[in-house]
Design a protein around this motif. Structure first.
Motif, PDB file in Angstrom:
ATOM      1  N   ALA A  97      24.963  -7.554  44.878  1.00  0.00           N
ATOM      2  CA  ALA A  97      24.403  -7.024  43.655  1.00  0.00           C
ATOM      3  C   ALA A  97      23.001  -6.954  43.588  1.00  0.00           C
ATOM      4  O   ALA A  97      22.279  -5.915  43.199  1.00  0.00           O
ATOM      5  CB  ALA A  97      24.928  -7.704  42.528  1.00  0.00           C
ATOM      6  N   ILE A  98      22.214  -8.061  43.787  1.00  0.00           N
ATOM      7  CA  ILE A  98      20.515  -7.987  43.994  1.00  0.00           C
ATOM      8  C   ILE A  98      20.170  -7.205  44.860  1.00  0.00           C
ATOM      9  O   ILE A  98      19.153  -6.165  44.283  1.00  0.00           O
ATOM     10  CB  ILE A  98      20.101  -9.410  44.066  1.00  0.00           C
ATOM     11  N   ASN A  99      20.882  -6.772  45.922  1.00  0.00           N
ATOM     12  CA  ASN A  99      20.187  -5.826  46.848  1.00  0.00           C
ATOM     13  C   ASN A  99      20.602  -4.438  46.318  1.00  0.00           C
ATOM     14  O   ASN A  99      19.510  -3.794  46.497  1.00  0.00           O
ATOM     15  CB  ASN A  99      20.891  -6.208  48.324  1.00  0.00           C
ATOM     16  N   ASN A 100      21.597  -4.242  45.706  1.00  0.00           N
ATOM     17  CA  ASN A 100      22.002  -2.942  45.135  1.00  0.00           C
ATOM     18  C   ASN A 100      21.054  -2.474  44.154  1.00  0.00           C
ATOM     19  O   ASN A 100      20.357  -1.524  44.046  1.00  0.00           O
ATOM     20  CB  ASN A 100      23.335  -2.815  44.521  1.00  0.00           C
ATOM     21  N   CYS A 101      20.616  -3.567  43.321  1.00  0.00           N
ATOM     22  CA  CYS A 101      19.621  -3.372  42.205  1.00  0.00           C
ATOM     23  C   CYS A 101      18.189  -2.938  42.774  1.00  0.00           C
ATOM     24  O   CYS A 101      17.410  -2.096  42.349  1.00  0.00           O
ATOM     25  CB  CYS A 101      19.318  -4.491  41.241  1.00  0.00           C
ATOM     26  N   ASN A 102      17.759  -3.954  43.882  1.00  0.00           N
ATOM     27  CA  ASN A 102      16.406  -3.512  44.551  1.00  0.00           C
ATOM     28  C   ASN A 102      16.509  -2.193  45.389  1.00  0.00           C
ATOM     29  O   ASN A 102      15.536  -1.507  45.058  1.00  0.00           O
ATOM     30  CB  ASN A 102      16.127  -4.609  45.418  1.00  0.00           C
ATOM     31  N   LEU A 103      17.439  -1.779  45.767  1.00  0.00           N
ATOM     32  CA  LEU A 103      17.594  -0.369  46.331  1.00  0.00           C
ATOM     33  C   LEU A 103      17.383   0.617  45.400  1.00  0.00           C
ATOM     34  O   LEU A 103      16.665   1.609  45.577  1.00  0.00           O
ATOM     35  CB  LEU A 103      18.754  -0.140  47.169  1.00  0.00           C
ATOM     36  N   ILE A 104      17.889   0.455  44.132  1.00  0.00           N
ATOM     37  CA  ILE A 104      17.779   1.494  42.937  1.00  0.00           C
ATOM     38  C   ILE A 104      16.354   1.695  42.556  1.00  0.00           C
ATOM     39  O   ILE A 104      15.705   2.699  42.420  1.00  0.00           O
ATOM     40  CB  ILE A 104      18.717   0.985  41.727  1.00  0.00           C
ATOM     41  N   LEU A 105      15.511   0.373  42.485  1.00  0.00           N
ATOM     42  CA  LEU A 105      14.239   0.199  42.125  1.00  0.00           C
ATOM     43  C   LEU A 105      13.391   0.775  43.260  1.00  0.00           C
ATOM     44  O   LEU A 105      12.503   1.604  42.783  1.00  0.00           O
ATOM     45  CB  LEU A 105      14.017  -1.330  41.657  1.00  0.00           C
ATOM     46  N   GLU A 106      13.842   0.606  44.412  1.00  0.00           N
ATOM     47  CA  GLU A 106      12.817   0.744  45.574  1.00  0.00           C
ATOM     48  C   GLU A 106      12.778   2.471  45.780  1.00  0.00           C
ATOM     49  O   GLU A 106      11.705   3.111  45.833  1.00  0.00           O
ATOM     50  CB  GLU A 106      13.080   0.172  46.644  1.00  0.00           C
TER      51      GLU A 106
END
Length: 97
Positions: A76-85
């Protein structure tokens, strides 16, 4: 009531206001909803985070606190960071053009 805190930065207060408003409007009621809520929140506020690095930092720290409490996992954290990146790279590409 968040405005009454004196040991919290304005960015931290803004982050708390954004999150509290989001979970209230989206009716995030169960722990199992938190991963979805984090991704949806990241999408909703990605432009604001891209423009305000301090706010982005607060969001990432908040996600780590959720992880420490077992409410989100690494995916979930990775998915959020991918969205932000993705938003940040789109912003960088548009400023170069």
């Amino acid at each position: 009531m968040l405005d009454d805190f004196v040991d919290v930065t304005k960015d931290e207060k803004q982050m708390m206001h954004l999150w509290n408003s989001f979970v209230r409007k989206q009716r995030v009621l169960a722990d199992g909803h938190i991963p979805w809520a984090c991704e949806a929140f990241s999408k909703l506020h990605s432009q604001e985070f891209a423009q305000t690095p301090a706010l982005l930092w607060c969001w990432r720290l908040f996600m780590l606190k959720l992880w420490n409490h077992g409410l989100v996992d690494a995916r979930a954290i990775n998915n959020c960071n991918l969205i932000l990146e993705q938003i940040q790279s789109q912003d960088n590409n548009s400023t170069r053009s």
